[in-house]
Scaffold this motif. Structure first.
Motif: not given
Length: 439
Positions: A36-42, A46-50, A228-234, A423-432
């Motif tokens: 979805g949009i959150v998973g794909t943006a995240s 992450i890949l653009l940073r690393h 990282l899971t961003c499963g939305g409805l699931q 949100i993607a920036k926040m999640i990337a920070d959290k992943i790091e």
């Protein structure tokens, strides 16, 4: 410690979305579950940073943005409604600016049509004033309160006592935006696996570098250092696979729209919204112009009989029972039984829906509308029946890789599309931080 790998040059043809193939490299530093949009943006962020990392997205449907991200009103929100100082307010306003910048850079079509939040009675005027103070505290750009004359200037067919005017609210096709995020991700070296429905996560004791095996329903496997899971409805079901709690529970609510007849679409220039009633959990019907020139009216909010149920006839008995027996849903339904019955009535009887619309544009009648599309909202509920209105991140318990190396984003609340880049920036920070990437 920085995760690294040898970078193998790729052609554009070699990074196209694909179903699983046994001849590709199946080991990844990070696998993002959910396209979805959150998973794909995240994944993109992450890949653009690393860029040295190997990252993949796995998506159970045949394309990205198949469900919520491709079934929404398409509004670019400005951040008016949210509690000042909250994460939602910060991310929405930041996301608004990032979205317009990205849309301009990629030449993605959008329209900055604006939004009126219209008060139609004195009680709503009081609520409107509070909402305006909230929007100022949130630094919503160029927001203002307007009178009846200005309402008519902005929306000639609309009536109201006062309104909040947000000139920077816009419309876009968020499904298309998600596809662009996916293109960026693949161009940077990421892989996208479609038709990959995750059935199981397990440990791979024979491979300490890539300790997690992600298996699809078809038996395909990918190995990963981290997930990282961003499963939305699931999202709750995916989290439960690794030992996380069943709560917050995702309860699906379908929002059904009406379509305004094309010969009446000139009556709506921009977004026209009601003043939220704090007694009820959902916003209420509104007018939303679309990029194709159509106008959507709605939505209502009714329980969907399956997680991805876009029609009354879409029924999954186990999923329905799972929702109906959940204590949180029972408590919420009991609290809002009258409002819930009215939503069902509006779903069945178009004139009841039109009556709500006529509070704003009296010249719209039953014969001016037709049944339109629907979307399903992944509403997270707690055990007490409260709508979870904040981000929820979760790990499994214990010291296994399935606990320590998997981060679940269980709730990315509305406006998730507008806020997707922030949100993607926040999640990337959290992943790091969580996975010690880049340290």
């Amino acid at each position: 410690m920085l995760l690294s790998r040898k970078i193998v040059p790729r052609t554009l043809a070699g990074i196209a979305s694909r179903a699983y193939s046994a001849d590709v490299n199946r080991n990844y530093d990070i696998v993002v579950v959910g396209g979805g949009i959150v998973g794909t943006a995240s994944a993109r962020e992450i890949l653009l940073r690393h860029p040295a990392l190997r990252i993949a997205i796995v998506e159970k449907e045949p394309k990205l943005a198949f469900h919520q991200s491709g079934h929404n009103s398409g509004v670019i929100h400005a951040g008016i409604y949210y509690k000042p100082g909250s994460l939602k307010a910060k991310l929405c306003v930041e996301g608004l600016h990032l979205s317009y910048k990205y849309l301009d850079e990629k030449s993605i079509p959008y329209k900055k049509v604006g939004k009126l939040i219209v008060a139609t009675n004195p009680v709503e005027v009081e609520r409107l004033n509070d909402l305006y103070q909230r929007s100022l505290a949130n630094n919503v750009p160029d927001v203002q309160v307007v009178d009846q004359a200005k309402i008519k200037e902005i929306e000639p067919y609309c009536q109201g006592l006062k309104a909040i005017w947000s000139p920077h609210t816009g419309i876009v096709d968020w499904g298309l935006v998600t596809q662009y995020y996916g293109r960026d991700f693949k161009a940077a070296g990421g892989d996208v696996y479609i038709n990959f429905k995750v059935a199981k996560f397990s440990e791979a004791p024979d491979n300490l570098d890539y300790p997690i095996v992600v298996r699809s329903e078809k038996g395909d496997e990918i190995r990963a250092r981290h997930i990282l899971t961003c499963g939305g409805l699931q999202s709750d079901k995916i989290a439960e696979m690794t030992g996380c709690s069943a709560v917050p529970k995702i309860v699906p609510f379908r929002g059904e729209y009406l379509l305004l007849n094309p010969d009446k679409c000139h009556m709506v220039r921009g977004n026209i919204y009601p003043v939220p009633d704090p007694r009820f959990p959902f916003l209420g019907v509104h007018f939303t112009p679309r990029m194709d020139g159509s106008v959507w009216l709605g939505p209502n909010a009714v329980l969907a009989f399956r997680r991805e149920g876009y029609k009354w006839s879409d029924i999954n008995v186990p999923e329905l029972i799972d929702a109906l027996r959940f204590p949180g849903f029972i408590k919420m339904a009991s609290k809002f039984v009258g409002a819930g019955m009215m939503e069902i009535a509006r779903s069945a009887l178009i004139p009841l829906q039109v009556r709500e619309l006529q509070k704003f544009i009296p010249d719209i009648h039953e014969y001016d509308v037709a049944r339109g599309p629907a979307g399903v909202r992944a509403q997270a509920l707690d055990n007490d029946g409260n709508l979870v209105d904040d981000f929820v991140f979760d790990h499994g318990t214990g010291e296994s890789a399935l606990s320590k190396n998997i981060l679940h984003c269980r709730n990315a609340p509305s406006p998730g599309a507008t806020s997707s880049l922030s949100i993607a920036k926040m999640i990337a920070d959290k992943i790091e931080h969580e996975f010690h990437i880049g340290k």
